[in-house]
Scaffold this motif. Structure first.
Motif, mmCIF file in Angstrom:
data_model
loop_
_atom_site.group_PDB
_atom_site.id
_atom_site.type_symbol
_atom_site.label_atom_id
_atom_site.label_comp_id
_atom_site.label_asym_id
_atom_site.label_seq_id
_atom_site.Cartn_x
_atom_site.Cartn_y
_atom_site.Cartn_z
ATOM 1 N N ILE A 148 2.305 41.529 13.822
ATOM 2 C CA ILE A 148 1.831 41.712 15.188
ATOM 3 C C ILE A 148 1.676 43.193 15.562
ATOM 4 O O ILE A 148 1.341 43.495 16.707
ATOM 5 C CB ILE A 148 2.778 41.026 16.204
ATOM 6 C CG1 ILE A 148 4.188 41.630 16.128
ATOM 7 C CG2 ILE A 148 2.817 39.524 15.962
ATOM 8 C CD1 ILE A 148 5.130 41.098 17.205
ATOM 9 N N TRP A 149 1.880 44.125 14.626
ATOM 10 C CA TRP A 149 1.815 45.540 14.970
ATOM 11 C C TRP A 149 0.421 45.950 15.443
ATOM 12 O O TRP A 149 0.295 46.745 16.386
ATOM 13 C CB TRP A 149 2.264 46.395 13.810
ATOM 14 C CG TRP A 149 2.161 47.895 13.992
ATOM 15 C CD1 TRP A 149 1.717 48.796 13.069
ATOM 16 C CD2 TRP A 149 2.546 48.681 15.137
ATOM 17 N NE1 TRP A 149 1.785 50.076 13.559
ATOM 18 C CE2 TRP A 149 2.298 50.031 14.839
ATOM 19 C CE3 TRP A 149 3.062 48.361 16.394
ATOM 20 C CZ2 TRP A 149 2.550 51.070 15.735
ATOM 21 C CZ3 TRP A 149 3.310 49.386 17.296
ATOM 22 C CH2 TRP A 149 3.056 50.718 16.977
ATOM 23 N N VAL A 157 5.645 61.352 22.382
ATOM 24 C CA VAL A 157 6.430 60.228 21.867
ATOM 25 C C VAL A 157 5.702 59.640 20.670
ATOM 26 O O VAL A 157 4.468 59.581 20.659
ATOM 27 C CB VAL A 157 6.638 59.133 22.944
ATOM 28 C CG1 VAL A 157 7.387 57.939 22.371
ATOM 29 C CG2 VAL A 157 7.388 59.688 24.142
ATOM 30 N N ARG A 158 6.450 59.205 19.665
ATOM 31 C CA ARG A 158 5.875 58.506 18.506
ATOM 32 C C ARG A 158 6.269 57.036 18.556
ATOM 33 O O ARG A 158 7.457 56.714 18.658
ATOM 34 C CB ARG A 158 6.385 59.102 17.193
ATOM 35 C CG ARG A 158 5.867 60.472 16.845
ATOM 36 C CD ARG A 158 6.596 61.002 15.624
ATOM 37 N NE ARG A 158 6.556 60.059 14.512
ATOM 38 C CZ ARG A 158 7.416 60.087 13.490
ATOM 39 N NH1 ARG A 158 8.400 60.970 13.459
ATOM 40 N NH2 ARG A 158 7.304 59.210 12.504
ATOM 41 N N PHE A 159 5.274 56.160 18.457
ATOM 42 C CA PHE A 159 5.525 54.718 18.386
ATOM 43 C C PHE A 159 5.223 54.244 16.965
ATOM 44 O O PHE A 159 4.088 54.385 16.492
ATOM 45 C CB PHE A 159 4.644 53.958 19.373
ATOM 46 C CG PHE A 159 4.975 54.173 20.811
ATOM 47 C CD1 PHE A 159 5.873 53.344 21.481
ATOM 48 C CD2 PHE A 159 4.398 55.222 21.518
ATOM 49 C CE1 PHE A 159 6.173 53.551 22.816
ATOM 50 C CE2 PHE A 159 4.689 55.430 22.855
ATOM 51 C CZ PHE A 159 5.581 54.596 23.504
ATOM 52 N N CYS A 160 6.216 53.682 16.300
ATOM 53 C CA CYS A 160 6.041 53.142 14.950
ATOM 54 C C CYS A 160 6.335 51.646 14.973
ATOM 55 O O CYS A 160 7.192 51.177 15.746
ATOM 56 C CB CYS A 160 6.979 53.826 13.953
ATOM 57 S SG CYS A 160 6.773 55.617 13.851
ATOM 58 N N GLY A 161 5.648 50.896 14.135
ATOM 59 C CA GLY A 161 5.869 49.462 14.050
ATOM 60 C C GLY A 161 5.927 49.002 12.612
ATOM 61 O O GLY A 161 5.136 49.459 11.780
ATOM 62 N N TRP A 208 9.614 38.767 11.680
ATOM 63 C CA TRP A 208 10.131 39.697 12.672
ATOM 64 C C TRP A 208 9.274 40.954 12.703
ATOM 65 O O TRP A 208 8.518 41.243 11.783
ATOM 66 C CB TRP A 208 11.602 40.045 12.445
ATOM 67 C CG TRP A 208 11.982 40.544 11.072
ATOM 68 C CD1 TRP A 208 12.583 39.815 10.081
ATOM 69 C CD2 TRP A 208 11.809 41.870 10.531
ATOM 70 N NE1 TRP A 208 12.793 40.586 8.958
ATOM 71 C CE2 TRP A 208 12.331 41.855 9.213
ATOM 72 C CE3 TRP A 208 11.280 43.049 11.017
ATOM 73 C CZ2 TRP A 208 12.325 42.978 8.393
ATOM 74 C CZ3 TRP A 208 11.264 44.180 10.210
ATOM 75 C CH2 TRP A 208 11.787 44.130 8.911
ATOM 76 N N PHE A 209 9.420 41.676 13.787
ATOM 77 C CA PHE A 209 8.703 42.937 13.979
ATOM 78 C C PHE A 209 9.687 43.953 14.534
ATOM 79 O O PHE A 209 10.444 43.661 15.468
ATOM 80 C CB PHE A 209 7.536 42.744 14.950
ATOM 81 C CG PHE A 209 6.942 44.030 15.465
ATOM 82 C CD1 PHE A 209 6.165 44.828 14.644
ATOM 83 C CD2 PHE A 209 7.168 44.435 16.775
ATOM 84 C CE1 PHE A 209 5.630 46.021 15.111
ATOM 85 C CE2 PHE A 209 6.624 45.618 17.257
ATOM 86 C CZ PHE A 209 5.854 46.416 16.425
#
Length: 225
Positions: A91-92, A134-138, A144-145
């Motif tokens: 779902i990333w 800000v850094r968003f990582c997935g 699971w995520f």
């Protein structure tokens, strides 16, 4: 504020070492059902969190449910949340698109860049009159995520980010077998040491005796709502 010992995982017997398969990947985040390296981790139920000396851990609380954790060290912060995901697809991509829309709607911005965990968002988040990087990582796992958000120095300084990126690589996600809708937070819980310390403090307060903290070593843990 509770002082919490890191969880030392049980040392396997010599005969069991040979039978334990080595991890098939070089690094995690790991799924609880796959082989992963043994090390000290805080057991939060749905997540086993590795941390180092000098790290402070805060728990994110929504209502009465613990839904995430924040690790603070040397002017940097790492926020991690684990969610349920479909068995067949990650779902990333979807979450990343949602984050970009939300950031833009709140006066921020985000650019997709390649990072150590694949495609991530290099974002600018507006808070009042200020804008913060800000850094968003997935990371998509089996059902699971895991979302990891780097802020402070770690958002722009690779050297400052390195120890927190190592934390992400060694997280163990415990999804469980029960049915969960996609994007529902995987519930976390206080470690046994923290629950015991709270019970002792409550008992001491009720009796009028000074509270004695039996957890004298390890990172600090607080709760944020």
């Amino acid at each position: 504020m509770l002082r919490l010992r890191r969880r030392r995982e049980r040392e396997p017997a010599a005969s069991a070492v040979e039978e334990t398969p080595a991890p098939q990947r070089e690094s995690g985040p790991w799924d609880a059902d796959e082989p992963y390296p043994e090390r000290e981790r805080i057991d939060l139920g749905g997540m086993q969190l590795p941390i180092g000396p000098g790290f402070e851990v805060q728990l994110n609380v929504a209502g009465d449910q613990i839904v995430g954790a924040v690790i603070l060290v040397d002017g940097s912060a790492l926020q991690v949340h684990a969610f349920a995901a479909p068995k067949s697809t990650g779902i990333w991509d979807e979450v990343r698109a949602e984050l970009k829309r939300e950031l833009a709607a709140n006066g921020g911005s985000a650019e997709e860049v390649e990072g150590p965990f694949g495609v991530e968002l290099a974002a600018k988040v507006r808070q009042g009159d200020d804008v913060h990087p800000v850094r968003f990582c997935g990371i998509d796992g089996p059902r699971w995520f895991l979302r990891a958000v780097f802020s402070g120095k770690a958002a722009t300084d690779p050297e400052a980010a390195a120890p927190l990126e190592d934390v992400v690589r060694d997280i163990v996600v415990v999804r469980g077998d029960g049915p969960m809708p996609p994007k529902e937070p995987i519930e976390l819980r206080l470690p046994p040491e923290a629950r015991q310390a709270i019970e002792q403090q409550q008992a001491a307060a009720a009796s009028g005796r000074p509270a004695v903290d039996p957890l004298r070593r390890g990172p600090e843990m607080t709760e944020t709502r």
